[in-house]
Design an enzyme around this catalytic site. Structure first.
Site, PDB file in Angstrom:
ATOM      1  N   GLN A  98       0.840  -1.200   0.000  1.00  7.54           N
ATOM      2  CA  GLN A  98       0.000   0.000   0.000  1.00  7.54           C
ATOM      3  C   GLN A  98       0.872   1.246   0.000  1.00  7.54           C
ATOM      4  OE1 GLN A  98      -3.585  -0.242   0.201  1.00  7.54           O
ATOM      5  NE2 GLN A  98      -3.393   1.856  -0.430  1.00  7.54           N
ATOM      6  N   PHE A  99       1.363   1.652  -1.189  1.00  4.88           N
ATOM      7  CA  PHE A  99       2.246   2.820  -1.257  1.00  4.88           C
ATOM      8  C   PHE A  99       1.536   4.094  -0.841  1.00  4.88           C
ATOM      9  CE2 PHE A  99       0.236   3.270  -5.360  1.00  4.88           C
ATOM     10  CZ  PHE A  99       0.237   4.637  -5.608  1.00  4.88           C
ATOM     11  N   THR A 100       0.207   4.122  -0.924  1.00  2.16           N
ATOM     12  CA  THR A 100      -0.517   5.341  -0.575  1.00  2.16           C
ATOM     13  C   THR A 100      -0.466   5.669   0.909  1.00  2.16           C
ATOM     14  OG1 THR A 100      -2.630   4.178  -0.415  1.00  2.16           O
ATOM     15  CG2 THR A 100      -2.061   5.139  -2.565  1.00  2.16           C
TER      16      THR A 100
END
Length: 145
Positions: A78-80
């Site tokens: 989950q890069f966000t």
């Protein structure tokens, strides 16, 4: 590294309509990495997830970890989690680690959880995923190392 951890009655991740990973009771962990993270940080985060006391004991208190309850863990990249929304209306993701490095570190989180004894399911790094879960509680915590 960061992980948004949710206590789940069940959770699953799908890509293209096909379920690629799922768990029963346990933890759903959305995991992100930043530029200065390393393997030690990934292993430390896995240890925090493994030992996080968010499951009820015999008195109904959140006093047990997934290690003590035989719960399962779903790890989803989950890069966000490193999105910066302080300026403007569009998040900036410059704090997120480069994809190759992030993939390696998130894989290490899953690998360390397995070494610790967890049953681990994962998403597919970089894929457009759909994550479904039944949050139990609800219990949601942000972990950082």
């Amino acid at each position: 590294m960061r992980a948004l951890v949710q206590r789940a009655a069940e959770a699953r991740v799908s890509v293209g309509g096909e379920v690629i990973g799922g768990i029963g009771p346990g933890l759903c962990c959305l995991v992100g990495a930043t530029h200065d993270d390393d393997v030690d940080a990934a292993r430390k985060l896995a240890g925090k997830i493994w030992n996080l006391r968010v499951f009820a004991d015999e008195n109904g208190q959140m006093n047990r970890s997934v290690a003590e309850t035989s719960g399962e863990v779903l790890v989803v990249s989950q890069f966000t989690l490193y999105g910066d929304t302080r300026k403007g209306r569009r998040p900036s993701f410059v704090a997120a680690a480069a994809p190759d490095e992030a993939a390696r570190l998130i894989d290490e989180v899953a690998a360390e959880l397995r070494r610790l004894g967890a049953t681990v399911a994962t998403g597919s790094f970089g894929a457009h995923m759909k994550v479904e879960l039944t949050n139990d509680g609800p219990v949601t915590l942000m972990l950082e190392v």
